[in-house]
Design a protein around this motif. Structure first.
Motif, PDB file in Angstrom:
ATOM      1  N   ARG A 193      -4.033   0.132  10.051  1.00 20.87           N
ATOM      2  CA  ARG A 193      -4.022   1.491   9.495  1.00 20.87           C
ATOM      3  C   ARG A 193      -4.829   1.562   8.210  1.00 20.87           C
ATOM      4  N   ILE A 194      -4.627   0.583   7.327  1.00 21.34           N
ATOM      5  CA  ILE A 194      -5.364   0.571   6.072  1.00 21.34           C
ATOM      6  C   ILE A 194      -6.849   0.330   6.328  1.00 21.34           C
ATOM      7  N   GLU A 195      -7.159  -0.545   7.292  1.00 22.94           N
ATOM      8  CA  GLU A 195      -8.572  -0.811   7.594  1.00 22.94           C
ATOM      9  C   GLU A 195      -9.280   0.460   8.052  1.00 22.94           C
ATOM     10  N   ILE A 196      -8.666   1.197   8.963  1.00 24.67           N
ATOM     11  CA  ILE A 196      -9.293   2.416   9.493  1.00 24.67           C
ATOM     12  C   ILE A 196      -9.538   3.427   8.376  1.00 24.67           C
ATOM     13  N   THR A 245       5.194  -9.843  12.516  1.00 18.64           N
ATOM     14  CA  THR A 245       3.746  -9.923  12.714  1.00 18.64           C
ATOM     15  C   THR A 245       3.182  -8.618  13.256  1.00 18.64           C
ATOM     16  N   SER A 246       3.869  -8.017  14.205  1.00 14.97           N
ATOM     17  CA  SER A 246       3.378  -6.767  14.801  1.00 14.97           C
ATOM     18  C   SER A 246       3.332  -5.644  13.773  1.00 14.97           C
ATOM     19  N   ASP A 247       4.361  -5.556  12.927  1.00 14.52           N
ATOM     20  CA  ASP A 247       4.388  -4.526  11.885  1.00 14.52           C
ATOM     21  C   ASP A 247       3.277  -4.752  10.875  1.00 14.52           C
ATOM     22  N   LEU A 248       3.054  -6.013  10.512  1.00 10.56           N
ATOM     23  CA  LEU A 248       2.002  -6.335   9.554  1.00 10.56           C
ATOM     24  C   LEU A 248       0.635  -5.968  10.109  1.00 10.56           C
ATOM     25  N   LEU A 249       0.394  -6.312  11.368  1.00  6.07           N
ATOM     26  CA  LEU A 249      -0.907  -6.002  11.977  1.00  6.07           C
ATOM     27  C   LEU A 249      -1.147  -4.499  12.042  1.00  6.07           C
ATOM     28  N   GLY A 301       9.158   2.831  -4.953  1.00  2.00           N
ATOM     29  CA  GLY A 301       8.480   4.034  -4.482  1.00  2.00           C
ATOM     30  C   GLY A 301       9.474   5.033  -3.952  1.00  2.00           C
ATOM     31  N   THR A 302       9.416   6.264  -4.458  1.00  2.00           N
ATOM     32  CA  THR A 302      10.327   7.307  -3.986  1.00  2.00           C
ATOM     33  C   THR A 302       9.639   8.225  -2.989  1.00  2.00           C
ATOM     34  N   ARG A 303       8.337   8.034  -2.802  1.00  2.86           N
ATOM     35  CA  ARG A 303       7.580   8.881  -1.875  1.00  2.86           C
ATOM     36  C   ARG A 303       7.427   8.139  -0.549  1.00  2.86           C
ATOM     37  N   SER A 304       6.334   8.388   0.148  1.00  2.00           N
ATOM     38  CA  SER A 304       6.130   7.793   1.468  1.00  2.00           C
ATOM     39  C   SER A 304       5.631   6.365   1.400  1.00  2.00           C
ATOM     40  N   GLU A 305       5.354   5.849   0.199  1.00  2.00           N
ATOM     41  CA  GLU A 305       4.838   4.504   0.060  1.00  2.00           C
ATOM     42  C   GLU A 305       5.267   3.925  -1.281  1.00  2.00           C
ATOM     43  N   SER A 306       5.233   2.607  -1.371  1.00  2.00           N
ATOM     44  CA  SER A 306       5.517   1.934  -2.632  1.00  2.00           C
ATOM     45  C   SER A 306       4.226   1.780  -3.428  1.00  2.00           C
ATOM     46  N   LYS A 307       4.376   1.416  -4.694  1.00  2.00           N
ATOM     47  CA  LYS A 307       3.188   1.173  -5.516  1.00  2.00           C
ATOM     48  C   LYS A 307       2.397  -0.013  -4.966  1.00  2.00           C
ATOM     49  N   ARG A 308       3.078  -0.992  -4.410  1.00  2.00           N
ATOM     50  CA  ARG A 308       2.378  -2.148  -3.845  1.00  2.00           C
ATOM     51  C   ARG A 308       1.509  -1.739  -2.657  1.00  2.00           C
ATOM     52  N   GLU A 309       2.027  -0.865  -1.805  1.00  2.00           N
ATOM     53  CA  GLU A 309       1.238  -0.388  -0.670  1.00  2.00           C
ATOM     54  C   GLU A 309       0.045   0.432  -1.142  1.00  2.00           C
ATOM     55  N   LEU A 310       0.257   1.246  -2.172  1.00  2.00           N
ATOM     56  CA  LEU A 310      -0.841   2.027  -2.733  1.00  2.00           C
ATOM     57  C   LEU A 310      -1.891   1.091  -3.346  1.00  2.00           C
ATOM     58  N   ASN A 311      -1.438   0.060  -4.057  1.00  2.00           N
ATOM     59  CA  ASN A 311      -2.368  -0.913  -4.624  1.00  2.00           C
ATOM     60  C   ASN A 311      -3.235  -1.547  -3.543  1.00  2.00           C
ATOM     61  N   ALA A 312      -2.598  -1.908  -2.426  1.00  2.00           N
ATOM     62  CA  ALA A 312      -3.324  -2.547  -1.323  1.00  2.00           C
ATOM     63  C   ALA A 312      -4.356  -1.604  -0.720  1.00  2.00           C
ATOM     64  N   GLU A 313      -3.998  -0.338  -0.580  1.00  2.00           N
ATOM     65  CA  GLU A 313      -4.912   0.624   0.032  1.00  2.00           C
ATOM     66  C   GLU A 313      -6.116   0.897  -0.863  1.00  2.00           C
ATOM     67  N   ILE A 314      -5.875   1.044  -2.151  1.00  2.00           N
ATOM     68  CA  ILE A 314      -6.989   1.257  -3.083  1.00  2.00           C
ATOM     69  C   ILE A 314      -7.894   0.031  -3.112  1.00  2.00           C
ATOM     70  N   ALA A 315      -7.290  -1.157  -3.163  1.00  2.00           N
ATOM     71  CA  ALA A 315      -8.073  -2.391  -3.170  1.00  2.00           C
ATOM     72  C   ALA A 315      -8.913  -2.510  -1.903  1.00  2.00           C
ATOM     73  N   ALA A 316      -8.339  -2.144  -0.766  1.00  2.00           N
ATOM     74  CA  ALA A 316      -9.069  -2.226   0.498  1.00  2.00           C
ATOM     75  C   ALA A 316     -10.263  -1.272   0.507  1.00  2.00           C
ATOM     76  N   THR A 317     -10.071  -0.060   0.000  1.00  2.00           N
ATOM     77  CA  THR A 317     -11.162   0.913  -0.050  1.00  2.00           C
ATOM     78  C   THR A 317     -12.309   0.413  -0.922  1.00  2.00           C
ATOM     79  N   LEU A 318     -11.970  -0.147  -2.069  1.00  2.00           N
ATOM     80  CA  LEU A 318     -12.991  -0.693  -2.953  1.00  2.00           C
ATOM     81  C   LEU A 318     -13.685  -1.890  -2.301  1.00  2.00           C
ATOM     82  N   ALA A 319     -12.910  -2.715  -1.591  1.00  2.00           N
ATOM     83  CA  ALA A 319     -13.477  -3.896  -0.947  1.00  2.00           C
ATOM     84  C   ALA A 319     -14.460  -3.517   0.152  1.00  2.00           C
TER      85      ALA A 319
END
Length: 294
Positions: A16-19, A7-11, A96-114
């Motif tokens: 981070r994505i919210e900010i 839970t702590s890691d998720l929050l 993901g071979t970089r600092s994030e997976s495609k799923r994390e990138l998907n979530a961040e883009i979706a959050a920005t659009l939201a």
């Protein structure tokens, strides 16, 4: 079903994505989103007296005849939109071979659009999919709703790991009756069944935008000798000889075919699209997308 993220890691991830997403929507994309994604159309507002330079096609002839003076109809844009985020949750997005997976990138883009959407008083919903609709989140507005949506994007554990892009597009067409703005966020990694027809049908009914996320580390097969590969979607394991030039060439060709299929489908369907890599700044691509649509 939820993942086993602490839970702590998720929050922390949600925060981070919210900010970042809120900052981008307020500072970088302010105004651009409104211009790029317009409302459902023009609605009648009022009548007023005709002024020099007004379009004669807007004259209200009934009112003009009643008062023996020219009056015109005034229209305003129906601003409120429904925004639907169709987000890929298949096994291949966990890569993901970089600092994030495609799923994390998907979530961040979706959050920005939201966040950009709710700043314009638009409602936001989501369809999380694999080869089935895993979760439908009805469109609502407000920060609390967006934070719930981000948590689901990060923590939801899908039942299936395989891809069928026809599923979320068909579901969108059936469920959302009025025209909406829809973002299809996926790696578009699908073999076999074509999705071009469903994509075109969705684009005719809705304002559809495709966002392809990918990982540059998966474009070329590295020379590592004999390695064991796991198919993230089917779960199939097999050993391959990565030192084989023929195999690396075939792999590269398959990746290029996937990319060509994606681009040609978007072109035929009249779907605006961008491509974003993990580990890189996606902001310039979103700015380019907004700019093309203005």
């Amino acid at each position: 079903m939820k993942s086993r993220l602490q839970t702590s890691d998720l929050l922390k991830k949600v925060r981070r994505i919210e900010i970042k997403a809120r900052g981008l929507s307020e500072q970088v994309f302010a105004g651009q989103y409104h211009s790029a994604f317009r409302g459902r159309g023009m609605a009648f507002s009022e009548v007023r007296g005709y002024q020099v330079g007004d379009d004669v096609r807007d004259i209200d002839w009934n009112v003009t005849a009643r008062y023996a003076n020219p009056f015109i109809k005034v229209f305003e844009e129906e601003r409120e939109l429904t925004v639907m985020l169709l987000v890929d949750m298949t096994g291949s997005t966990a890569f993901g071979t970089r600092s994030e997976s495609k799923r994390e990138l998907n979530a961040e883009i979706a959050a920005t659009l939201a966040f950009s959407a709710i700043q314009n008083n638009d409602k936001v919903g989501a369809i999380l999919f694999t080869d089935e609709v895993e979760l439908f989140i009805p469109a609502r507005s407000g920060k609390k709703h967006i934070l719930y949506l981000i948590r689901e994007l990060l923590s939801f554990e899908p039942r299936s790991r395989e891809t069928n892009l026809n599923v979320p597009l068909s579901y969108l067409n059936r469920l959302i009756k009025r025209r909406c703005t829809a973002f299809l966020i996926s790696d578009f990694f699908q073999w076999g069944e074509p999705y071009s027809q469903t994509l075109m049908l969705a684009a005719r009914k809705h304002d559809l935008v495709a966002i392809r996320t990918y990982d540059e580390g998966a474009v070329e097969l590295p020379q590592m000798g004999i390695v064991r590969l796991l198919d993230a979607e089917s779960g199939e394991e097999r050993y391959i000889d990565t030192s084989s030039p023929r195999l690396r060439k075939a792999y590269r060709k398959s990746i290029e075919e996937q990319l060509e299929t994606f681009r040609s489908n978007c072109l035929r369907g009249g779907v605006d699209h961008i491509e974003v890599s993990t580990g890189k700044d996606y902001v310039p691509e979103l700015i380019k997308l907004f700019g093309v649509r203005r």
